[in-house]
Design an enzyme around this catalytic site. Structure first.
Site, PDB file in Angstrom:
ATOM      1  N   ALA A   5     -15.159 -25.755  -8.586  1.00  0.00           N
ATOM      2  CA  ALA A   5     -14.218 -24.533  -9.366  1.00  0.00           C
ATOM      3  C   ALA A   5     -14.828 -23.837  -9.730  1.00  0.00           C
ATOM      4  O   ALA A   5     -14.480 -22.632 -10.494  1.00  0.00           O
ATOM      5  CB  ALA A   5     -13.530 -25.385 -10.709  1.00  0.00           C
TER       6      ALA A   5
ATOM      7  N   HIS B 124     -14.369 -21.324 -16.767  1.00  0.00           N
ATOM      8  CA  HIS B 124     -16.281 -21.263 -16.613  1.00  0.00           C
ATOM      9  C   HIS B 124     -16.472 -19.973 -16.650  1.00  0.00           C
ATOM     10  O   HIS B 124     -16.435 -18.745 -16.324  1.00  0.00           O
ATOM     11  CB  HIS B 124     -16.130 -21.700 -15.127  1.00  0.00           C
ATOM     12  CG  HIS B 124     -15.535 -23.067 -15.244  1.00  0.00           C
ATOM     13  ND1 HIS B 124     -15.500 -24.612 -15.684  1.00  0.00           N
ATOM     14  CD2 HIS B 124     -14.086 -23.685 -14.699  1.00  0.00           C
ATOM     15  CE1 HIS B 124     -15.061 -25.498 -15.241  1.00  0.00           C
ATOM     16  NE2 HIS B 124     -14.234 -24.772 -14.526  1.00  0.00           N
TER      17      HIS B 124
ATOM     18  N   ASN C 141     -18.294 -31.254 -13.160  1.00  0.00           N
ATOM     19  CA  ASN C 141     -18.887 -31.259 -12.234  1.00  0.00           C
ATOM     20  C   ASN C 141     -19.459 -30.215 -11.910  1.00  0.00           C
ATOM     21  O   ASN C 141     -20.741 -29.047 -11.175  1.00  0.00           O
ATOM     22  CB  ASN C 141     -17.399 -31.322 -11.239  1.00  0.00           C
ATOM     23  CG  ASN C 141     -18.139 -32.696 -11.876  1.00  0.00           C
ATOM     24  OD1 ASN C 141     -19.488 -33.845 -10.985  1.00  0.00           O
ATOM     25  ND2 ASN C 141     -16.669 -33.434 -11.419  1.00  0.00           N
TER      26      ASN C 141
END
Length: 270
Positions: free
Chosen positions: A127, A223, A193
């Site tokens: 991601a 993120h 992750n």
């Protein structure tokens, strides 16, 4: 290509819907209690993907299908149970559950297995972006990386965040974790992750600092990270839509795996 999948949840099924070229074979490893439902879906909505479709309930069965590439998308437990043997058997594996590598013993075992089997453990960007640059800067050393992960409150349901926050009643952003990437990946195996990916590409699990936040106004899974090295400095912010049916996973994770497969089978890799 003969493609194998470990797990048949949201990531695996979304991935198969995006594959635009017929495969020589598709095999799926699932728990025995999920075999019938998996076979029904594989022979229904994915019937055109390959004439050869196999559902397996153990590793021996999966190996008999002779896959060219295996995609793990079933969580940390599956990584420990199956990936070492697959690598030792000489099969390349794309690891979606990268946070499992926060376990130093498992990380070492997988590295040894890949070396012994002359195979590759492939860690997709998932991601987050800029992993190519981060890994390049890491070669120069003296790297500083900080990461902030922000998700809607219910994306943190079932995690230690519930011990300090009332997720359903949250009305403003609230941080609940500050620590290393190793601890984040260990405590939040389905949510962190990205922290593990950044750590492995850059400064390592202990040197990568992580902050996790629940925000009821978050437009998706956000993120953000900052990098400082003797060669360059950069920052990145990515707003990902959550995967359908699983708010913990960003849908771009699936497309990152898709890219790895296309680079494997296409005439040009990028």
């Amino acid at each position: 290509m003969r493609l194998a999948l470990i797990g048949f949840g949201n990531i695996a099924t979304t991935l198969l819907t995006q594959l635009d070229a017929p495969l020589d074979a598709v095999s799926v490893l699932v728990r025995p209690d999920a075999a019938d439902a998996t076979r029904a879906r594989l022979d229904g909505e994915f019937v055109k993907l390959s004439a050869e479709r196999t559902v397996c309930t153990d590793l021996a069965g999966l190996l008999l299908t002779k896959p060219d590439l295996v995609v793990e998308c079933a969580g940390h437990t599956a990584v420990k149970a199956f990936v070492p043997d697959l690598l030792e058997a000489g099969l390349d594996v794309i690891l979606v559950s990268i946070g499992a590598l926060a376990d130093e013993a498992l990380h070492g075992a997988l590295t040894d297995a890949a070396r012994d089997g002359n195979a590759r453990l492939i860690l997709p960007a998932g991601a987050v972006g800029g992993i190519d640059l981060l890994a390049s800067l890491g070669a120069a050393g003296d790297l500083q990386v900080t990461y902030r992960g922000t998700k809607p409150p219910m994306a943190w349901a079932g995690t230690p965040a519930e011990e300090t926050l009332d997720l359903e009643a949250l009305s403003e952003p609230a941080g609940f974790f500050n620590g290393t990437a190793r601890q984040a990946a260990t405590d939040f195996p389905k949510n962190a992750n990205v922290a593990a990916t950044l750590a492995l590409a850059g400064a390592g699990f202990e040197a990568t600092q992580v902050e996790l936040i629940a925000d009821p106004q978050a437009p998706g899974n956000i993120h953000e990270y900052q990098v400082s090295s003797p060669l360059a400095r950069y920052s990145m912010r990515i707003e990902n839509l959550p995967s359908a049916g699983n708010a913990k996973t960003s849908v771009s994770t699936v497309y990152s795996v898709l890219r790895e497969i296309r680079n494997r089978i296409g005439p040009v890799a990028i």
